[in-house]
Design an enzyme around this catalytic site. Structure first.
Site, PDB file in Angstrom:
ATOM      1  N   ASP A  67       1.045  -0.710   0.313  1.00 54.32           N
ATOM      2  CA  ASP A  67      -0.087  -0.068   0.236  1.00 54.32           C
ATOM      3  C   ASP A  67       0.854   1.166   0.025  1.00 54.32           C
ATOM      4  O   ASP A  67       1.906   1.414   0.290  1.00 54.32           O
ATOM      5  CB  ASP A  67      -0.763   0.191   1.100  1.00 54.32           C
ATOM      6  N   ASN A 136      -7.221  -2.563  14.254  1.00 55.19           N
ATOM      7  CA  ASN A 136      -9.208  -2.984  13.925  1.00 55.19           C
ATOM      8  C   ASN A 136      -8.491  -4.296  13.751  1.00 55.19           C
ATOM      9  O   ASN A 136     -10.211  -4.133  12.351  1.00 55.19           O
ATOM     10  CB  ASN A 136      -9.217  -1.737  13.727  1.00 55.19           C
ATOM     11  N   HIS A 138      -7.608  -4.111  10.385  1.00 58.37           N
ATOM     12  CA  HIS A 138      -7.790  -4.326   8.573  1.00 58.37           C
ATOM     13  C   HIS A 138      -5.881  -4.893   8.404  1.00 58.37           C
ATOM     14  O   HIS A 138      -4.936  -5.439   9.012  1.00 58.37           O
ATOM     15  CB  HIS A 138      -7.604  -2.640   8.921  1.00 58.37           C
ATOM     16  N   GLU A 143      -9.638  -1.508   5.254  1.00 58.38           N
ATOM     17  CA  GLU A 143     -10.682  -1.528   6.814  1.00 58.38           C
ATOM     18  C   GLU A 143     -11.660  -2.011   6.613  1.00 58.38           C
ATOM     19  O   GLU A 143     -12.533  -2.580   5.320  1.00 58.38           O
ATOM     20  CB  GLU A 143     -10.456  -0.051   6.313  1.00 58.38           C
TER      21      GLU A 143
HETATM   22  P1  PGA Z   1       2.163  -0.912  12.291  1.00 64.53           P
HETATM   23  O1  PGA Z   1       0.814  -1.053  11.226  1.00 64.53           O
HETATM   24  O2  PGA Z   1       2.946  -2.261  12.044  1.00 64.53           O
HETATM   25  O3  PGA Z   1       2.571   0.510  12.270  1.00 64.53           O
HETATM   26  O4  PGA Z   1       1.395  -1.410  13.962  1.00 64.53           O
HETATM   27  C1  PGA Z   1       0.223  -2.055  11.149  1.00 64.53           C
HETATM   28  C2  PGA Z   1      -0.803  -2.398  10.216  1.00 64.53           C
HETATM   29  O5  PGA Z   1      -1.811  -1.451  10.360  1.00 64.53           O
HETATM   30  O6  PGA Z   1      -1.122  -3.027   9.239  1.00 64.53           O
END
Ligand code: PGA
Length: 245
Positions: A67, A136, A138, A143
């Site tokens: 992404d 959450n 995702h 999302e």
């Molecule tokens: P993070 O993000 O490694 O910064 O916790 C992971 C994600 O949101 O997929």
């Protein structure tokens, strides 16, 4: 699903790096799907060390990232292109022209997303896709919601994701509100999925992914349907596991 619980963030990082290195050592021209965020920073450090110790060679590897933020150029220090260059690509022998990150500046994000998916197909598909998880649930920037997308697409970030990512920006107002992300189809087509997570704030989402029902409200739960998933988490992220599958 294979679940590995590491004693620490460092051990999680090392074990995840070993999984990636194993794929590359078995197939030197592998296509590796990569991810950004706080979680994989240690894994990239381990891979850089392994490269320096000649335990892995990226000279024939192609990478595709999950992404990118919409509106940030690759030079912006919070863009995911910038993250990949500074945390990994600049320190190993991967060819920069063999590294792909979705274009957050594309005029028509969905059209360029479809091209991105075609490019991945043309490369022969992804041999291993690294994914983190949001608290959450995702995966990539897919999302929680009523529906999920198959291909690489434009998406709105939820308030909780914007809040979680504000730590990387001067203020929350600077966090982009949209992103381009590989869809669930793109992730699920990878031959292998490597999911990593650390910290107690991920524990609930991790339990739902491992023990919960498959639901679009926890997009990462879709990986339960994949044949070859390795989950590497630290003890804090494993602290709410009701069962081990
Ligand atoms: P993070 O993000 O490694 O910064 O916790 C992971 C994600 O949101 O997929």
């Amino acid at each position: 699903m294979k679940v590995i619980i590491a004693k620490s963030y460092e051990e999680m990082s090392r074990l995840a790096a070993e999984e990636i290195a194993k794929v590359v050592n078995e197939k030197p021209n592998a296509v590796i799907g990569l991810a950004t965020g706080g979680t994989p920073v240690g894994m990239y450090k381990e891979l850089i060390d392994m490269y320096k110790e000649k335990k892995v060679d990226f000279s024939q590897v192609t990478s595709v990232n999950l992404d990118e933020y919409v509106g940030l150029s690759g030079d912006h220090n919070q863009s995911y292109r910038y993250f990949m260059n500074s945390n990994f690509f600049d320190h190993v022998n991967i060819r920069k022209d063999h590294t792909f990150v979705p274009n957050g500046l594309a005029k028509d994000i969905n059209a360029e997303g479809a091209e991105y998916d075609k490019k991945i197909e043309a490369l022969g598909g992804i041999d291993v896709q690294l994914v983190g998880i949001g608290s959450n649930g995702h995966i990539g920037f897919n999302e929680p919601g009523e529906e999920l997308d198959l291909g690489t697409h434009l998406t709105n970030l939820t308030e909780s994701t914007i809040e979680a990512n504000a730590r990387f920006f001067a203020s929350k107002d600077e966090v982009p509100t949209q992103a381009v992300t590989m869809g669930l189809g793109g992730i699920m087509k990878a031959k292998k999925i490597l999911l990593i997570a650390n910290g107690a704030e991920k524990a609930e989402a991790i339990n739902k992914v491992i023990n919960g029902k498959i639901t679009t409200q926890i997009p990462a739960s879709m990986v339960q349907m994949h044949r070859d998933v390795v989950v590497v988490i630290d003890e804090a992220a494993a602290s709410k596991l009701e069962n081990l599958k």
